[in-house]
Write an enzyme that holds these catalytic residues in place. Sequence first.
Site, PDB file in Angstrom:
ATOM      1  N   MET A  30      -7.937  -0.162   3.979  1.00  0.00           N
ATOM      2  CA  MET A  30      -7.151   0.320   5.114  1.00  0.00           C
ATOM      3  C   MET A  30      -6.892   1.824   4.938  1.00  0.00           C
ATOM      4  SD  MET A  30      -4.741  -2.760   6.355  1.00  0.00           S
ATOM      5  CE  MET A  30      -3.446  -2.555   5.156  1.00  0.00           C
ATOM      6  N   HIS A  34      -6.782   5.444  -3.113  1.00  0.00           N
ATOM      7  CA  HIS A  34      -6.245   5.893  -4.398  1.00  0.00           C
ATOM      8  C   HIS A  34      -7.189   5.444  -5.504  1.00  0.00           C
ATOM      9  CE1 HIS A  34      -5.020   1.747  -4.716  1.00  0.00           C
ATOM     10  NE2 HIS A  34      -4.195   1.857  -3.694  1.00  0.00           N
ATOM     11  N   GLY A  36      -7.251   3.006  -7.385  1.00  0.00           N
ATOM     12  CA  GLY A  36      -7.627   1.593  -7.327  1.00  0.00           C
ATOM     13  C   GLY A  36      -8.845   1.405  -6.425  1.00  0.00           C
ATOM     14  N   HIS A  37      -8.835   2.054  -5.257  1.00  0.00           N
ATOM     15  CA  HIS A  37     -10.004   1.976  -4.363  1.00  0.00           C
ATOM     16  C   HIS A  37     -11.216   2.637  -5.007  1.00  0.00           C
ATOM     17  CE1 HIS A  37      -6.595   1.931  -1.327  1.00  0.00           C
ATOM     18  NE2 HIS A  37      -7.262   0.850  -0.993  1.00  0.00           N
ATOM     19  N   GLY A 147     -10.028  -6.046  -4.799  1.00  0.00           N
ATOM     20  CA  GLY A 147      -9.186  -5.785  -5.969  1.00  0.00           C
ATOM     21  C   GLY A 147      -8.309  -6.985  -6.309  1.00  0.00           C
ATOM     22  N   LYS A 149      -5.486  -6.880  -7.475  1.00  0.00           N
ATOM     23  CA  LYS A 149      -4.099  -6.570  -7.112  1.00  0.00           C
ATOM     24  C   LYS A 149      -3.584  -7.508  -6.007  1.00  0.00           C
ATOM     25  CE  LYS A 149      -0.463  -3.981  -5.858  1.00  0.00           C
ATOM     26  NZ  LYS A 149      -0.360  -4.328  -4.469  1.00  0.00           N
ATOM     27  N   GLN A 153      -5.117 -12.714  -1.548  1.00  0.00           N
ATOM     28  CA  GLN A 153      -6.159 -12.268  -0.617  1.00  0.00           C
ATOM     29  C   GLN A 153      -7.542 -12.597  -1.183  1.00  0.00           C
ATOM     30  OE1 GLN A 153      -6.097  -8.530   1.798  1.00  0.00           O
ATOM     31  NE2 GLN A 153      -7.416  -7.737   0.202  1.00  0.00           N
ATOM     32  N   LEU A 184      -1.405   0.313  -8.806  1.00  0.00           N
ATOM     33  CA  LEU A 184      -1.607   1.292  -7.731  1.00  0.00           C
ATOM     34  C   LEU A 184      -1.580   0.577  -6.383  1.00  0.00           C
ATOM     35  CD1 LEU A 184      -4.302   3.802  -8.999  1.00  0.00           C
ATOM     36  CD2 LEU A 184      -1.848   3.765  -9.332  1.00  0.00           C
ATOM     37  N   SER A 186      -0.968   1.696  -1.959  1.00  0.00           N
ATOM     38  CA  SER A 186      -0.648   2.737  -0.971  1.00  0.00           C
ATOM     39  C   SER A 186       0.845   2.745  -0.693  1.00  0.00           C
ATOM     40  CB  SER A 186      -1.407   2.475   0.326  1.00  0.00           C
ATOM     41  OG  SER A 186      -2.764   2.271   0.038  1.00  0.00           O
TER      42      SER A 186
HETATM   43  O1  PAF Z   1      -6.697  -5.171   1.063  1.00  0.00           O
HETATM   44  C1  PAF Z   1      -6.720  -4.498   2.119  1.00  0.00           C
HETATM   45  O2  PAF Z   1      -6.631  -3.268   2.136  1.00  0.00           O
HETATM   46  C2  PAF Z   1      -6.872  -5.229   3.453  1.00  0.00           C
HETATM   47  O3  PAF Z   1      -6.176  -6.437   3.457  1.00  0.00           O
HETATM   48  C3  PAF Z   1      -8.346  -5.446   3.859  1.00  0.00           C
HETATM   49  C4  PAF Z   1      -9.068  -6.365   2.895  1.00  0.00           C
HETATM   50  C5  PAF Z   1      -9.057  -4.103   3.921  1.00  0.00           C
HETATM   51  C6  PAF Z   1      -8.417  -6.079   5.244  1.00  0.00           C
HETATM   52  O4  PAF Z   1      -7.812  -5.265   6.207  1.00  0.00           O
END
Ligand code: PAF
Length: 283
Positions: A30, A34, A36-37, A147, A149, A153, A184, A186
Site C-alpha cells: 500500500m 520502508h 520491511g518492503h 511479510g 509481520k 494475512q 517495521l 507504516s
Molecule cells: O499488507 C498490505 O500492505 C496489504 O494488506 C496488501 C497485501 C498490499 C493488500 O492491500
Amino acid sequence: MNIIREPRLMQRESDGLRAAGKRIALVPTMGALHAGHEALIREAAARADAVVVSVFVNPAQFGPAEDLSRYPRDLERDTAVAAAAGASHVFAPGVQAMYPVGYQTYVTVGDVALPLEGAARPGHFRGVATVVAKLLNITRPHVSVFGQKDAQQVVVLRRMVADLDFGVEFVVVPTVREEDGLALSSRNAYLSPAERAQAPVLYRALRHAGDLVRGGERRGAALADAVAGEIARGSTAAVEYVAVTDAATLEPLATLAGGRRVLVSIAARFGSTRLIDNILLDV
Ligand code: PAF
C-alpha cells in the site's frame, strides 16, 4: 523503472514478459515503503526476472473509522525505494481503475479470516483477499511475496491462493525490525515519541513467550497472560488481544502439543495507533 497505472496495460506488459520467458514476481504493497518492503522486493528480485511492486491504498480493506484518508501516499518516493531494492515495474492504479462504478465482486475466505484481525476489523480480509486476487489476475506473477509481520494475512492469502488455484508460488519473508525490536510498519510513523519509546515492549513480550515455551510452558492461557503482563509492566498500551494459536489454522491452543508450530500474536493500541506483532514458535 516502468510505472503502469492501468490494469489492462499491466496485464499486457505481464503477458509480454511471460511470452519472452521471463519469470515475474509480485510484491503487493500500500506504498509508504520502508525497509520491511525493501526486504520483500529484494527477495522477489532473487526469485524472478521482473519484479512488479503494486502500490495501492485499498479502500476495501479499511473500516469506516480507520485511517484510509491519512494513510501516507508518496508515489515518487515509493518508486525510488522500489527501484533501489530491485523492482522493475511499479503498478499504481487509481481507485476507479480497480473498483469502477458497478463493481460488485468480492472474495471471502472462511474460518481463518474470522478470529483476531478478522474479529477486530470486520470486512478487512474480504478487502485484502479481493484486492490481492485482482492484483494476481492483473500482474500474472509466477511468485508473490508477503511479510510475516501480517501473520493472519499470510494465512488467509495462502488459503485463497490454494483454494482458488492461482498457481502462484507463495513466499513469506520474516519480519524486519528496528534495532530495539519494534516491527517495521507504516503506522509506526503515527506514534508520538513517548509511544515510540514504549512500543518495543511488544517484541520483548513475544520473546518472553518464546523463553517460557523453551522453559517447558505448554498452557496456552498461561502464555497469553504472561505476554499481556509483560506489555502491561512495560507500557501504558491497551492490549486488544494476545492469542496463542496453531500457526496454520489459527485455532486457539489450550495446550501446546509437541511438533506443533504455534503463532503468538498481539494487537495493542498506543494512544490512537494500533500495532500488531507476532512470533512463530516450534514446540
Ligand atoms: O499488507 C498490505 O500492505 C496489504 O494488506 C496488501 C497485501 C498490499 C493488500 O492491500
